[in-house]
Design a protein around this motif. Structure first.
Motif, PDB file in Angstrom:
ATOM      1  N   UNK A 236      31.747  13.022   9.749  1.00 31.28           N
ATOM      2  CA  UNK A 236      31.043  13.358   8.505  1.00 31.28           C
ATOM      3  C   UNK A 236      31.364  14.788   8.082  1.00 31.28           C
ATOM      4  N   UNK A 237      31.822  14.931   6.842  1.00 30.50           N
ATOM      5  CA  UNK A 237      32.155  16.239   6.297  1.00 30.50           C
ATOM      6  C   UNK A 237      33.561  16.715   6.630  1.00 30.50           C
ATOM      7  N   UNK A 238      34.306  15.952   7.402  1.00 26.46           N
ATOM      8  CA  UNK A 238      35.644  16.372   7.816  1.00 26.46           C
ATOM      9  C   UNK A 238      36.752  15.446   7.320  1.00 26.46           C
ATOM     10  N   UNK A 239      36.430  14.506   6.459  1.00 21.95           N
ATOM     11  CA  UNK A 239      37.424  13.554   5.971  1.00 21.95           C
ATOM     12  C   UNK A 239      37.848  13.899   4.552  1.00 21.95           C
ATOM     13  N   UNK A 240      39.051  13.483   4.218  1.00 22.41           N
ATOM     14  CA  UNK A 240      39.497  13.554   2.829  1.00 22.41           C
ATOM     15  C   UNK A 240      38.643  12.557   2.035  1.00 22.41           C
ATOM     16  N   UNK A 241      38.445  12.772   0.749  1.00 22.72           N
ATOM     17  CA  UNK A 241      37.615  11.857  -0.044  1.00 22.72           C
ATOM     18  C   UNK A 241      38.051  10.390   0.052  1.00 22.72           C
ATOM     19  N   UNK A 242      39.356  10.132   0.014  1.00 22.68           N
ATOM     20  CA  UNK A 242      39.811   8.744   0.082  1.00 22.68           C
ATOM     21  C   UNK A 242      39.570   8.149   1.474  1.00 22.68           C
ATOM     22  N   UNK A 243      39.677   8.942   2.515  1.00 22.92           N
ATOM     23  CA  UNK A 243      39.394   8.454   3.872  1.00 22.92           C
ATOM     24  C   UNK A 243      37.910   8.128   4.014  1.00 22.92           C
ATOM     25  N   UNK A 244      37.066   9.004   3.483  1.00 24.01           N
ATOM     26  CA  UNK A 244      35.622   8.781   3.540  1.00 24.01           C
ATOM     27  C   UNK A 244      35.230   7.519   2.778  1.00 24.01           C
ATOM     28  N   UNK A 245      35.821   7.338   1.609  1.00 25.25           N
ATOM     29  CA  UNK A 245      35.510   6.143   0.819  1.00 25.25           C
ATOM     30  C   UNK A 245      35.950   4.871   1.541  1.00 25.25           C
ATOM     31  N   UNK A 246      37.134   4.889   2.129  1.00 25.84           N
ATOM     32  CA  UNK A 246      37.620   3.727   2.872  1.00 25.84           C
ATOM     33  C   UNK A 246      36.669   3.390   4.017  1.00 25.84           C
ATOM     34  N   UNK A 247      36.320   4.377   4.800  1.00 28.08           N
ATOM     35  CA  UNK A 247      35.439   4.147   5.947  1.00 28.08           C
ATOM     36  C   UNK A 247      34.062   3.663   5.498  1.00 28.08           C
ATOM     37  N   UNK A 248      33.513   4.288   4.467  1.00 25.39           N
ATOM     38  CA  UNK A 248      32.192   3.911   3.961  1.00 25.39           C
ATOM     39  C   UNK A 248      32.183   2.476   3.444  1.00 25.39           C
ATOM     40  N   UNK A 249      33.183   2.115   2.670  1.00 27.30           N
ATOM     41  CA  UNK A 249      33.241   0.755   2.105  1.00 27.30           C
ATOM     42  C   UNK A 249      33.443  -0.302   3.187  1.00 27.30           C
ATOM     43  N   UNK A 250      34.349  -0.033   4.108  1.00 25.91           N
ATOM     44  CA  UNK A 250      34.606  -1.001   5.182  1.00 25.91           C
ATOM     45  C   UNK A 250      33.365  -1.188   6.032  1.00 25.91           C
ATOM     46  N   UNK A 251      32.712  -0.104   6.382  1.00 22.59           N
ATOM     47  CA  UNK A 251      31.509  -0.186   7.196  1.00 22.59           C
ATOM     48  C   UNK A 251      30.409  -0.971   6.483  1.00 22.59           C
ATOM     49  N   UNK A 252      30.219  -0.727   5.203  1.00 28.47           N
ATOM     50  CA  UNK A 252      29.222  -1.460   4.425  1.00 28.47           C
ATOM     51  C   UNK A 252      29.541  -2.956   4.398  1.00 28.47           C
ATOM     52  N   UNK A 253      30.797  -3.282   4.073  1.00 28.18           N
ATOM     53  CA  UNK A 253      31.201  -4.693   3.988  1.00 28.18           C
ATOM     54  C   UNK A 253      31.041  -5.412   5.328  1.00 28.18           C
ATOM     55  N   UNK A 254      31.433  -4.760   6.401  1.00 32.73           N
ATOM     56  CA  UNK A 254      31.309  -5.382   7.722  1.00 32.73           C
ATOM     57  C   UNK A 254      29.852  -5.601   8.101  1.00 32.73           C
ATOM     58  N   UNK A 255      29.008  -4.625   7.803  1.00 29.51           N
ATOM     59  CA  UNK A 255      27.584  -4.778   8.116  1.00 29.51           C
ATOM     60  C   UNK A 255      26.980  -5.944   7.338  1.00 29.51           C
ATOM     61  N   UNK A 256      27.348  -6.090   6.066  1.00 31.32           N
ATOM     62  CA  UNK A 256      26.822  -7.189   5.255  1.00 31.32           C
ATOM     63  C   UNK A 256      27.310  -8.547   5.800  1.00 31.32           C
ATOM     64  N   UNK A 257      28.555  -8.622   6.179  1.00 35.15           N
ATOM     65  CA  UNK A 257      29.094  -9.864   6.747  1.00 35.15           C
ATOM     66  C   UNK A 257      28.414 -10.189   8.075  1.00 35.15           C
ATOM     67  N   UNK A 258      28.167  -9.154   8.871  1.00 30.11           N
ATOM     68  CA  UNK A 258      27.536  -9.369  10.174  1.00 30.11           C
ATOM     69  C   UNK A 258      26.109  -9.890   9.996  1.00 30.11           C
ATOM     70  N   UNK A 259      25.396  -9.333   9.033  1.00 31.32           N
ATOM     71  CA  UNK A 259      24.029  -9.801   8.751  1.00 31.32           C
ATOM     72  C   UNK A 259      24.049 -11.276   8.364  1.00 31.32           C
ATOM     73  N   UNK A 260      24.999 -11.667   7.525  1.00 35.51           N
ATOM     74  CA  UNK A 260      25.106 -13.072   7.134  1.00 35.51           C
ATOM     75  C   UNK A 260      25.457 -13.955   8.326  1.00 35.51           C
ATOM     76  N   UNK A 261      26.280 -13.434   9.224  1.00 38.86           N
ATOM     77  CA  UNK A 261      26.692 -14.184  10.404  1.00 38.86           C
ATOM     78  C   UNK A 261      25.521 -14.435  11.335  1.00 38.86           C
ATOM     79  N   UNK A 262      24.701 -13.405  11.519  1.00 35.31           N
ATOM     80  CA  UNK A 262      23.561 -13.495  12.432  1.00 35.31           C
ATOM     81  C   UNK A 262      22.447 -14.278  11.772  1.00 35.31           C
TER      82      UNK A 262
END
Length: 104
Positions: free
Chosen positions: A78-104
């Motif tokens: 946090x605070x050490x990533x380039x903006x595009x790296x932060x956006x990629x990580x944030x979006x992927x993490x959000x999408x995976x969490x939503x998919x995992x919730x649906x799976x469970x």
């Protein structure tokens, strides 16, 4: 002549041709690392089929481990990533969490 033949052959799985035509592992970048963990999580959630058996297997524990690893990376960088790296990580993490919730 031999160099041209080497350049025509395909590389084994996971490898790419470098400037000289040799098959090498692709360059490791932050994005490729994050995408690799994303793929691992999707595979363990049964979203992707096994490349050899074509089966889809669900392993919630391994999927959660991949997601938790991404969450740890997000926290520790946090605070050490380039903006595009932060956006990629944030979006992927959000999408995976939503998919995992649906799976469970």
């Amino acid at each position: 002549m031999i160099e041209n033949q080497l350049n025509c052959e395909e590389c084994p799985d996971g490898r790419v041709k470098d400037a000289s035509g040799r098959c090498v592992m692709p360059k490791v970048t932050f994005a490729s690392f994050i995408l690799s963990l994303n793929t691992s999580a999707l595979f363990h959630m049964g979203e992707l089929e096994h490349p050899e058996t074509r089966e889809r297997v669900v392993d919630r524990e391994l999927a959660k481990h991949s997601i938790d690893t991404l969450a740890l990376i997000a926290d520790k960088t946090r605070g050490n990533l380039e903006p595009d790296e932060n956006e990629l990580l944030t979006r992927i993490l959000y999408e995976l969490k939503m998919r995992f919730v649906k799976l469970v």
